[in-house]
Write a protein that holds these residues in place. Sequence first.
Motif, short mmCIF file in Angstrom:
data_model
loop_
_atom_site.label_atom_id
_atom_site.label_comp_id
_atom_site.label_asym_id
_atom_site.label_seq_id
_atom_site.Cartn_x
_atom_site.Cartn_y
_atom_site.Cartn_z
N LEU A 1 0.84 -1.20 0.00
CA LEU A 1 0.00 0.00 0.00
C LEU A 1 0.88 1.26 0.00
O LEU A 1 0.63 2.21 -0.78
CB LEU A 1 -0.91 -0.01 1.23
CG LEU A 1 -1.92 1.13 1.31
CD1 LEU A 1 -2.96 1.02 0.20
CD2 LEU A 1 -2.61 1.13 2.69
N ALA A 2 1.92 1.25 0.84
CA ALA A 2 2.81 2.41 0.91
C ALA A 2 3.53 2.61 -0.42
O ALA A 2 3.67 3.74 -0.90
CB ALA A 2 3.83 2.20 2.04
N VAL A 3 3.95 1.50 -1.05
CA VAL A 3 4.69 1.61 -2.32
C VAL A 3 3.79 2.19 -3.42
O VAL A 3 4.24 2.99 -4.24
CB VAL A 3 5.28 0.23 -2.72
CG1 VAL A 3 5.83 0.26 -4.13
CG2 VAL A 3 6.36 -0.17 -1.73
N ALA A 4 2.51 1.78 -3.40
CA ALA A 4 1.57 2.36 -4.38
C ALA A 4 1.51 3.88 -4.18
O ALA A 4 1.50 4.65 -5.17
CB ALA A 4 0.19 1.74 -4.20
N ALA A 5 1.52 4.31 -2.92
CA ALA A 5 1.48 5.75 -2.64
C ALA A 5 2.78 6.44 -3.07
O ALA A 5 2.75 7.52 -3.68
CB ALA A 5 1.25 5.97 -1.14
N TRP A 6 3.95 5.80 -2.80
CA TRP A 6 5.23 6.39 -3.22
C TRP A 6 5.31 6.50 -4.74
O TRP A 6 5.82 7.49 -5.28
CB TRP A 6 6.41 5.57 -2.68
CG TRP A 6 6.58 5.59 -1.20
CD1 TRP A 6 6.61 4.49 -0.37
CD2 TRP A 6 6.74 6.72 -0.34
NE1 TRP A 6 6.76 4.89 0.94
CE2 TRP A 6 6.85 6.25 0.99
CE3 TRP A 6 6.80 8.10 -0.56
CZ2 TRP A 6 7.03 7.10 2.09
CZ3 TRP A 6 6.96 8.95 0.53
CH2 TRP A 6 7.07 8.44 1.83
N SER B 1 5.54 9.94 -6.77
CA SER B 1 6.65 10.18 -7.70
C SER B 1 6.10 10.67 -9.03
O SER B 1 6.63 11.63 -9.62
CB SER B 1 7.44 8.89 -7.96
OG SER B 1 7.92 8.36 -6.76
N TYR B 2 5.02 10.01 -9.51
CA TYR B 2 4.44 10.41 -10.80
C TYR B 2 3.97 11.87 -10.73
O TYR B 2 4.29 12.68 -11.61
CB TYR B 2 3.26 9.49 -11.15
CG TYR B 2 2.70 9.78 -12.52
CD1 TYR B 2 3.17 9.09 -13.64
CD2 TYR B 2 1.75 10.78 -12.72
CE1 TYR B 2 2.70 9.38 -14.90
CE2 TYR B 2 1.27 11.08 -13.98
CZ TYR B 2 1.75 10.37 -15.07
OH TYR B 2 1.29 10.68 -16.33
N VAL B 3 3.23 12.20 -9.67
CA VAL B 3 2.64 13.54 -9.55
C VAL B 3 3.74 14.60 -9.45
O VAL B 3 3.70 15.62 -10.15
CB VAL B 3 1.71 13.60 -8.31
CG1 VAL B 3 1.26 15.02 -8.03
CG2 VAL B 3 0.49 12.70 -8.52
N MET C 1 9.80 7.29 -13.78
CA MET C 1 10.21 7.31 -12.37
C MET C 1 9.24 6.53 -11.49
O MET C 1 9.66 5.89 -10.53
CB MET C 1 10.40 8.75 -11.90
CG MET C 1 11.67 9.32 -12.52
SD MET C 1 12.40 10.74 -11.72
CE MET C 1 12.83 10.20 -10.10
N SER C 2 7.95 6.55 -11.82
CA SER C 2 7.03 5.74 -11.00
C SER C 2 7.25 4.25 -11.31
O SER C 2 7.16 3.41 -10.40
CB SER C 2 5.57 6.16 -11.21
OG SER C 2 5.22 6.07 -12.55
#
Length: 219
Positions: free
Chosen positions: A69-74, A78-80, A95-96
């Motif tokens: 879950l945390a990695v999906a957020a990171w 990164s994308y944003v 980068m994402s």
Amino acid sequence: MFIGHIGAGLALKRIAPQLNLGWLMLSSFLLDILLWCFVLFGIESVIIPANYEQLRYLTFIFPYSHGLLAVAAWAFLSYVLVNAGTKMKRFALAMSLGVISHWVLDLLIHPPEIPLFFSGSPMLGLSLWNNLAVESILEVVLLGAGLMLYYGATAATTFTGRYGMLISLSIISILAIGGQWLGPPPENGLQIASSSLGSLALLLLLSFTLDRTRTAKLL
Ligand SMILES: [Zn+2]
């Protein structure tokens, strides 16, 4: 895994050849950079197993840097951030993907210690570290494949550009694999975190510098 993640960073150059390799390498190591910072601040932990000499790997409690879950957020963050900073969707995507690639490769090698959500949730991990010979071969293959993609996406502009990356990554590979097979047990978490952050800082510096000796090909 260290040099396998370098291979992923190099391969991303195929997606974003105009973006300096240092940024791509930052994305493929972001989760470990977060992990070591969190270890320094006591938010996550690294455990040195009593039978380290047999196991040859460390174990972790790392829900905020490596949990799914945390990695999906990171990866999303990164994308944003990269899209906002560069206005280049391709850079943001690369980068994402770098962040996601790290998690996928870690999933292969770690024992089941990667949480789905946070502590107490189901743990993932396919334990390839238990077969260190296969794991080491996989890392070398990933690095070789990444290097080929990197060389295919860029062209040397100087003598250093032609051989610098190959020579320096060969030395790093020998040190990393030799350390995993033969290195003494680390002393404690703080020592591991600070020396790992130092190694990653050097890798990023090397990537930013050597990438300037090659130019992006028009793909
Ligand atoms: Zn990791």
